[in-house]
Structure formats: structure tokens, C-alpha cells
Motif scaffolding. Structure first.
Motif, PDB file in Angstrom:
ATOM      1  N   GLU A  44       0.812  -1.221   0.000  1.00 53.20           N
ATOM      2  CA  GLU A  44       0.000   0.000   0.000  1.00 53.20           C
ATOM      3  C   GLU A  44       0.849   1.275   0.000  1.00 53.20           C
ATOM      4  N   MET A  45       2.150   1.136   0.274  1.00 47.55           N
ATOM      5  CA  MET A  45       3.048   2.296   0.273  1.00 47.55           C
ATOM      6  C   MET A  45       3.688   2.517  -1.101  1.00 47.55           C
ATOM      7  N   GLU A  46       3.359   1.652  -2.072  1.00 47.19           N
ATOM      8  CA  GLU A  46       4.064   1.678  -3.354  1.00 47.19           C
ATOM      9  C   GLU A  46       3.839   2.975  -4.134  1.00 47.19           C
ATOM     10  N   LEU A  47       2.612   3.491  -4.129  1.00 49.25           N
ATOM     11  CA  LEU A  47       2.321   4.692  -4.914  1.00 49.25           C
ATOM     12  C   LEU A  47       3.176   5.875  -4.447  1.00 49.25           C
ATOM     13  N   GLY A  48       3.208   6.091  -3.134  1.00 53.97           N
ATOM     14  CA  GLY A  48       4.029   7.171  -2.600  1.00 53.97           C
ATOM     15  C   GLY A  48       5.499   6.950  -2.883  1.00 53.97           C
ATOM     16  N   LEU A  49       5.914   5.684  -2.831  1.00 53.13           N
ATOM     17  CA  LEU A  49       7.304   5.341  -3.103  1.00 53.13           C
ATOM     18  C   LEU A  49       7.669   5.637  -4.556  1.00 53.13           C
ATOM     19  N   ARG A  50       6.766   5.318  -5.477  1.00 50.44           N
ATOM     20  CA  ARG A  50       7.005   5.607  -6.900  1.00 50.44           C
ATOM     21  C   ARG A  50       7.132   7.111  -7.147  1.00 50.44           C
ATOM     22  N   ASN A  51       6.293   7.888  -6.479  1.00 50.38           N
ATOM     23  CA  ASN A  51       6.376   9.341  -6.617  1.00 50.38           C
ATOM     24  C   ASN A  51       7.715   9.867  -6.108  1.00 50.38           C
ATOM     25  N   GLN A  52       8.176   9.306  -5.002  1.00 52.61           N
ATOM     26  CA  GLN A  52       9.470   9.715  -4.451  1.00 52.61           C
ATOM     27  C   GLN A  52      10.600   9.383  -5.414  1.00 52.61           C
ATOM     28  N   LEU A  53      10.575   8.177  -5.959  1.00 53.76           N
ATOM     29  CA  LEU A  53      11.632   7.752  -6.891  1.00 53.76           C
ATOM     30  C   LEU A  53      11.612   8.603  -8.158  1.00 53.76           C
ATOM     31  N   SER A  54      10.414   8.914  -8.640  1.00 53.52           N
ATOM     32  CA  SER A  54      10.290   9.737  -9.844  1.00 53.52           C
ATOM     33  C   SER A  54      10.875  11.126  -9.622  1.00 53.52           C
ATOM     34  N   THR A  55      10.604  11.708  -8.451  1.00 54.92           N
ATOM     35  CA  THR A  55      11.096  13.049  -8.137  1.00 54.92           C
ATOM     36  C   THR A  55      12.611  13.076  -7.992  1.00 54.92           C
ATOM     37  N   VAL A  56      13.152  12.071  -7.308  1.00 63.44           N
ATOM     38  CA  VAL A  56      14.589  12.058  -7.006  1.00 63.44           C
ATOM     39  C   VAL A  56      15.423  11.652  -8.218  1.00 63.44           C
ATOM     40  N   LEU A  57      14.974  10.629  -8.943  1.00 67.85           N
ATOM     41  CA  LEU A  57      15.813  10.039  -9.986  1.00 67.85           C
ATOM     42  C   LEU A  57      15.608  10.654 -11.365  1.00 67.85           C
ATOM     43  N   GLY A  58      14.467  11.229 -11.633  1.00 66.48           N
ATOM     44  CA  GLY A  58      14.258  11.912 -12.912  1.00 66.48           C
ATOM     45  C   GLY A  58      14.065  10.976 -14.086  1.00 66.48           C
ATOM     46  N   ARG A  59      15.164  10.470 -14.628  1.00 63.51           N
ATOM     47  CA  ARG A  59      15.100   9.589 -15.802  1.00 63.51           C
ATOM     48  C   ARG A  59      15.929   8.342 -15.557  1.00 63.51           C
ATOM     49  N   GLY A  60      15.699   7.335 -16.425  1.00 59.54           N
ATOM     50  CA  GLY A  60      16.503   6.123 -16.378  1.00 59.54           C
ATOM     51  C   GLY A  60      15.640   4.874 -16.281  1.00 59.54           C
ATOM     52  N   LYS A  61      16.234   3.760 -16.642  1.00 57.95           N
ATOM     53  CA  LYS A  61      15.574   2.458 -16.454  1.00 57.95           C
ATOM     54  C   LYS A  61      15.955   1.985 -15.056  1.00 57.95           C
ATOM     55  N   VAL A  62      15.033   2.126 -14.111  1.00 62.29           N
ATOM     56  CA  VAL A  62      15.342   1.961 -12.692  1.00 62.29           C
ATOM     57  C   VAL A  62      14.738   0.670 -12.149  1.00 62.29           C
ATOM     58  N   ASP A  63      15.558  -0.094 -11.456  1.00 60.31           N
ATOM     59  CA  ASP A  63      15.103  -1.268 -10.704  1.00 60.31           C
ATOM     60  C   ASP A  63      15.254  -0.954  -9.217  1.00 60.31           C
ATOM     61  N   PHE A  64      14.127  -0.951  -8.503  1.00 62.03           N
ATOM     62  CA  PHE A  64      14.139  -0.656  -7.060  1.00 62.03           C
ATOM     63  C   PHE A  64      13.603  -1.861  -6.303  1.00 62.03           C
ATOM     64  N   SER A  65      14.319  -2.275  -5.267  1.00 63.81           N
ATOM     65  CA  SER A  65      13.911  -3.474  -4.511  1.00 63.81           C
ATOM     66  C   SER A  65      14.079  -3.251  -3.011  1.00 63.81           C
ATOM     67  N   ILE A  66      13.102  -3.747  -2.262  1.00 58.61           N
ATOM     68  CA  ILE A  66      13.218  -3.834  -0.799  1.00 58.61           C
ATOM     69  C   ILE A  66      13.180  -5.313  -0.433  1.00 58.61           C
ATOM     70  N   PHE A  67      14.249  -5.781   0.203  1.00 62.83           N
ATOM     71  CA  PHE A  67      14.319  -7.179   0.644  1.00 62.83           C
ATOM     72  C   PHE A  67      14.145  -7.214   2.160  1.00 62.83           C
ATOM     73  N   MET A  68      13.316  -8.129   2.626  1.00 60.73           N
ATOM     74  CA  MET A  68      13.059  -8.254   4.059  1.00 60.73           C
ATOM     75  C   MET A  68      13.408  -9.671   4.517  1.00 60.73           C
ATOM     76  N   GLU A  69      14.325  -9.766   5.460  1.00 62.60           N
ATOM     77  CA  GLU A  69      14.738 -11.067   6.002  1.00 62.60           C
ATOM     78  C   GLU A  69      14.282 -11.155   7.460  1.00 62.60           C
ATOM     79  N   ASN A  70      13.430 -12.136   7.743  1.00 64.67           N
ATOM     80  CA  ASN A  70      12.898 -12.305   9.093  1.00 64.67           C
ATOM     81  C   ASN A  70      13.981 -12.888   9.994  1.00 64.67           C
ATOM     82  N   THR A  71      14.327 -12.168  11.067  1.00 60.78           N
ATOM     83  CA  THR A  71      15.370 -12.640  12.000  1.00 60.78           C
ATOM     84  C   THR A  71      14.790 -12.979  13.370  1.00 60.78           C
ATOM     85  N   ALA A  72      13.463 -12.894  13.509  1.00 65.31           N
ATOM     86  CA  ALA A  72      12.830 -13.202  14.795  1.00 65.31           C
ATOM     87  C   ALA A  72      12.747 -14.707  14.996  1.00 65.31           C
ATOM     88  N   GLU A  73      12.659 -15.124  16.260  1.00 61.37           N
ATOM     89  CA  GLU A  73      12.537 -16.550  16.576  1.00 61.37           C
ATOM     90  C   GLU A  73      11.153 -17.059  16.208  1.00 61.37           C
TER      91      GLU A  73
END
Length: 286
Positions: A44-73
């Protein structure tokens, strides 16, 4: 100061129960081609994230990834006890002599034997993740600036090469005039035709005016200087530099068509070669 569209940024953070890694990389593109991969819990945070990336990066073929590794027991997946017990009871009817352990192994592989609790977004966690995103983008921008600095050095050198070749071409203009005079006079002598010297000079002046490259030299020099000024300016961008290279190419081509001199044409070819190398790299400029 120009920036390259090519870049890479990475940042990590250890939260109480998970490790977050953010990676962003880009290649050259005419516009912004954005590919975002994030864990489903943050969808649900993707739309805002895309707007942020568009503003900061401007142009380019961009691959953006968030990786989450669970470290809890503990894990979000749990055994659905009532369902498993029901499976075991049914399996006993089929395999009356089967060992309970074997029945358990079969039961946990059945549909709905495991249940996953949907994880809700923790606002505090997302604020911390946003810091990781900002850090990765900052690293990306630093990479782009570094690559842009290397490109700028190359552009300055190649623009200087074109300038030197242009000056060498202009320096041959006097020799070209003498060559034209000699060729025309020889042609007239071979025809054994008497011609008035004034008429000859008039025709020569007309010919030389037709093939004069002074205007092209002035315009080309202006375009080369404008290219360097634009790189150093705050509004430097690949599209604008691309337009300037088109103007540079137009003047070089005209100069080549007017030169009518073997050595001058060789120099023009070398200018074209330098310009093509600039055009190739301009495609990488943000």
C-alpha cells in the motif's frame, strides 16, 4: 555539473525482528522506466514510493527493490491445529494401523494445515525503512555524480579535439584558395582561351564565397563553447546536450560539403568521429 543515468545504491538496517535491505540501480533510458519490487506487506506504500523515486531520480531504467529477512525466533506461519487434528482423524480411518507420526507428516502437507497471520504495517518500522530508502537513494545520487564527473572530463577532451581540428581546417583555407586559383588557371590555359584578368578574379571571388566556411567556423565555435557552458551550468541535462550536438553536427557537415579540399575533408571526418563518440555518451547523461 552533469550526472550519469547509470548508478547503483544500497543500504541496510537491522530492525528488532527483521533485516531490511534496499537496492536501487539504473541504466540510461529516454524517460523514467520504473520497476519496483517490495514485500507484499508494504504494497500500500508503493504509490508514494514511486512518486518519491520519480522526483529524485528523474530519468533512467530503474530497478528498485526492498528485501526483508525475518530474524525473529517466531514466524508468522503457524500450524492450524484443528485442521491438522481433523486430517489425522480422517487418515486413521484410511490407515488404521499407521503410526501417528506418519499420519502427522501426511496431515501437515494437506491444504490449510498451515495458517499465516497477515502482518500489518508498523508506522514506526516504515519510518525507519524510509530512512534506509533515503540512504540508498543518496548513495545512488553519489554514484551518478561520480559517473557524471568522468563523462564531463571525456566531453571536455573531445570538444577540445573538435575545436583543434576545426582550427586546423581553417588554417588550410589559404592553401585551398591557392589550389583553387591554380586549378582554375590551369584549366583555362589548357583550353587556350584568353580571359580578362578582372573577369577571372570576379569568377574566383564568386567561387570562393560559395565555398567560404567562415560562418560555419563561427557557429561551430559558438556551439562547442555552449556545450561546455551547459555542462558546467545548474540546468545541465542530457536532452539539452543532445540538441547542441545536433547543431554541432550540422555545422561540421556543412563545413565538409564546402571544403572541396582533400586534407580539409580528412579533418572533417575526424571531427565527425569525435562528435559520434560524444553523442554515444550523451545518451547516458541525466
Amino acid at each position: 555539473m552533469i550526472q550519469s543515468m547509470t548508478g547503483f545504491g544500497k543500504a541496510t538496517m537491522q530492525l528488532p525482528n527483521k533485516k531490511i535491505t534496499v537496492e536501487v540501480k539504473s541504466l540510461n533510458s529516454k524517460g523514467l522506466d520504473l520497476n519496483v519490487r517490495i514485500p507484499s506487506v508494504y504494497r500500500e506504500m508503493e504509490l508514494g514510493l514511486r512518486n518519491q523515486l520519480s522526483t529524485v531520480l528523474g530519468r533512467g531504467k530503474v530497478d528498485f527493490s526492498i528485501f526483508m529477512e525475518n530474524t525473529a525466533e517466531q514466524t508468522s506461519a503457524k500450524v492450524n491445529v484443528p485442521i491438522v487434528k481433523a486430517y489425522i482423524a480422517q487418515l486413521k480411518d484410511v490407515y488404521a494401523d499407521a503410526d501417528v507420526t506418519e499420519l502427522m507428516k501426511m496431515a501437515v502437507r494437506m491444504p490449510d494445515a498451515m495458517k499465516t497471520e497477515r502482518e500489518e504495517i508498523d508506522e514506526n518500522d516504515w519510518n525507519l525503512i524510509q530512512n534506509v530508502i533515503d540512504e540508498a537513494l543518496t548513495n545512488m545520487q553519489s554514484f551518478r555524480v561520480s559517473e557524471g564527473s568522468a563523462l564531463e572530463k571525456e566531453f571536455v577532451q573531445r570538444i577540445a579535439n573538435i575545436m583543434n581540428l576545426m582550427n586546423a581546417t581553417v588554417a588550410l583555407d589559404g592553401e585551398r584558395i591557392e589550389t583553387v586559383k591554380t586549378r582554375l588557371r590551369t584549366a583555362i590555359d589548357e583550353l587556350k582561351v584568353n580571359i580578362d584578368d578582372n573577369r577571372f578574379e570576379q569568377e574566383l571571388i564568386f567561387y570562393l564565397e560559395k565555398y567560404d566556411i567562415t560562418e560555419e567556423k563561427v557557429r561551430l565555435e559558438n556551439h562547442l563553447n555552449y556545450f561546455v557552458e551547459t555542462m558546467a551550468g545548474s540546468e545541465a541535462n542530457g536532452r539539452k546536450l543532445g540538441f547542441i550536438t545536433q547543431e554541432i553536427g550540422r555545422e561540421i557537415n556543412t563545413m565538409g560539403s564546402k571544403s572541396n579540399h582533400a586534407q580539409m575533408q580528412k579533418l572533417v571526418v575526424q571531427m565527425k568521429d569525435e562528435l559520434e563518440k560524444i553523442k554515444e555518451q550523451v545518451l547516458n547523461v541525466l
